[in-house]
Design an enzyme around this catalytic site. Structure first.
Site, PDB file in Angstrom:
ATOM      1  CE  LYS A 218      -4.810   0.108   0.231  1.00 17.41           C
ATOM      2  NZ  LYS A 218      -5.625  -0.692   1.163  1.00 17.41           N
TER       3      LYS A 218
ATOM      4  CG  ASP B  74      -7.899   2.631   0.118  1.00 14.95           C
ATOM      5  OD1 ASP B  74      -9.080   3.036   0.129  1.00 14.95           O
ATOM      6  OD2 ASP B  74      -7.319   2.194   1.141  1.00 14.95           O
TER       7      ASP B  74
ATOM      8  CE  LYS C 277      -4.153   3.784   2.077  1.00 15.97           C
ATOM      9  NZ  LYS C 277      -5.409   3.305   2.666  1.00 15.97           N
TER      10      LYS C 277
ATOM     11  CD  GLU D 299      -9.199  -0.543   0.170  1.00 17.78           C
ATOM     12  OE1 GLU D 299      -8.153  -0.727  -0.494  1.00 17.78           O
ATOM     13  OE2 GLU D 299      -9.246  -0.697   1.398  1.00 17.78           O
TER      14      GLU D 299
ATOM     15  CB  SER E 126      -0.867  -0.039   1.258  1.00 19.31           C
ATOM     16  OG  SER E 126      -1.676   1.102   1.320  1.00 19.31           O
TER      17      SER E 126
ATOM     18  CG  ASP F 227     -11.099  -0.564   4.392  1.00 12.00           C
ATOM     19  OD1 ASP F 227     -11.463  -0.986   5.488  1.00 12.00           O
ATOM     20  OD2 ASP F 227      -9.992  -0.010   4.237  1.00 12.00           O
TER      21      ASP F 227
ATOM     22  CE  LYS G 282      -7.906  -1.962   6.266  1.00 12.39           C
ATOM     23  NZ  LYS G 282      -8.090  -0.496   6.201  1.00 12.39           N
TER      24      LYS G 282
ATOM     25  N   GLY H 230      -4.521  -3.847   5.683  1.00 15.45           N
ATOM     26  CA  GLY H 230      -3.594  -3.560   6.775  1.00 15.45           C
ATOM     27  C   GLY H 230      -3.947  -2.276   7.491  1.00 15.45           C
TER      28      GLY H 230
HETATM   29 MG   LIG Z   1      -8.743   1.009   2.688  1.00 14.53          MG
END
Ligand SMILES: [Mg+2]
Length: 368
Positions: free
Chosen positions: A162, A189, A164, A214, A136, A239, A263, A291
């Site tokens: 991934k 995400d 952000k 996400e 991530s 999520d 998660k 995570g």
């Molecule tokens: Mg997320």
């Protein structure tokens, strides 16, 4: 088992690099480490994933300590537990507070596995010997800096990337990354940074062959996500919106997503995570393990959970060395060529280093 003692420790560890998401930057990890002990002195470990701030969800380190001390630990202490699933039933009348419940549930699962002299992965029904992992990548100062990190992680063999995103750090970023890396497994995400008013912008991301987007919309929404998913080719992954099997069923029924990020802290523990897993596996809904910038104990639980067969996509649990100068477990989590070997030793499969735990502990309290 009967739990005779619980030790809560408040730890603070510096992150090697700041981690930036749409809700802000994190420079260190401030968390509660949980140790429980049965009548024979055998211990179980877990990490609480609440953050100091209520920006990812409403829970914080302080609200979790309060819930643990005043409500959850008194229920756990001295009660007879034959299987970790019973703990979820004992906590069921307490609403919300998923992260607080989760850490005790996870510690009981770890202890239960040690009592059976079996690995946590195997008692959960895990079948994988190795798991694929991704990284991530937080919001960087520039697109060039992001490209450099992707190149480095790609060279290390990570299986999924991934990024952000947030308004102003989205389509141009993904466009440039795709031009340089046309074939890497890539996803974005948003951590709830958009609304349906951004439909056109989110539709523009459809052109980049992303594995998924996400949690683009509100942290507690499944209605608008259904409308968005109906207008996107790219799968939406939820999520923040998913706290339980019930949430999972509703989101899938509405068509709010096609993939779930599980998660364990966000869904109240391994018992609920396993229920979500079993439901999704039966319906071929892909899962992966998200995570929360965990230290080693949390990472160990994530690895055990990911060994279950329904976790078909690479998760966020990278090697310890991407986050920590030193981790609190031995050995630390090592990712090799984008894979982690699932431990087969009893419990979570890593030893907690008490020297390191002491070094990072700000405050501790024992309950018996
Ligand atoms: Mg997320």
């Amino acid at each position: 088992m009967k739990i005779k003692q619980v030790n809560l420790r408040h730890l603070k560890m510096d992150l090697l690099y700041p981690f930036v998401t749409s809700f802000g930057a994190e420079y260190d990890k401030d968390f509660i480490l949980v140790e429980i002990m049965n009548e024979d002195g055998l211990v179980g470990w877990a990490e609480n994933v609440a953050m100091p701030t209520p920006y990812y969800n409403e829970e914080t380190v302080k609200t979790n300590w309060h819930m643990l001390e005043d409500f959850l630990i008194p229920i756990l202490l001295n009660s007879e537990i034959h299987h970790p699933d019973e703990l979820a039933e004992k906590f069921a009348h307490i609403r919300g507070n998923y992260m607080a419940k989760a850490c005790l549930n996870m510690a009981v699962w770890d202890l239960y596995a040690r009592e059976q002299n079996a690995s946590l992965a195997s008692v959960l029904g895990g079948t994988k010997k190795i798991i694929d992992v991704g990284v991530s990548i937080g919001i960087k100062d520039s697109i060039e800096a992001t490209l450099d990190v992707i190149e480095q992680r790609r060279a290390e063999g990570y299986k999924r990337f991934k990024l952000k995103i947030k308004p102003g750090w989205d389509v141009e970023l993904i466009d440039k990354v795709r031009k340089v890396f046309p074939d890497i497994p890539l996803m974005a995400d948003a951590n709830s940074a958009y609304t349906l008013a951004d439909m056109n912008l989110l539709k523009a991301l459809d052109d980049y062959n992303l594995m998924m987007i996400e949690q683009p919309l509100a942290y507690n929404d499944i209605i608008d996500h259904a409308e968005l998913q109906a207008n996107l080719k790219t799968s939406i992954c939820l999520d923040e919106s998913i706290h339980s099997l019930e949430d999972t069923k509703k989101a899938l029924k509405l068509g709010s997503c096609k993939i779930i990020n599980v998660k364990v802290g966000r869904v109240g523990g391994l018992t609920e995570a396993k229920k979500i897993h079993d439901y999704c596996l039966e319906r071929n809904v892909p899962l992966w393990c998200g995570g929360m910038l965990e230290a080693g104990v949390g990472r160990a639980h994530n690895i055990a959970m990911t060994a279950m067969p329904g976790f078909t996509l690479p998760g966020d649990t990278a090697g310890s060395s991407l986050y920590w100068a030193e981790d609190i477990i031995e050995p630390e989590v090592i990712a090799e060529n984008g894979t982690i070997t699932v431990p087969t030793t009893p419990g979570m499969g890593y030893e907690v280093s008490m020297d390191k735990v002491k070094k990072y502990t700000l405050y501790s309290k024992t309950y018996r």
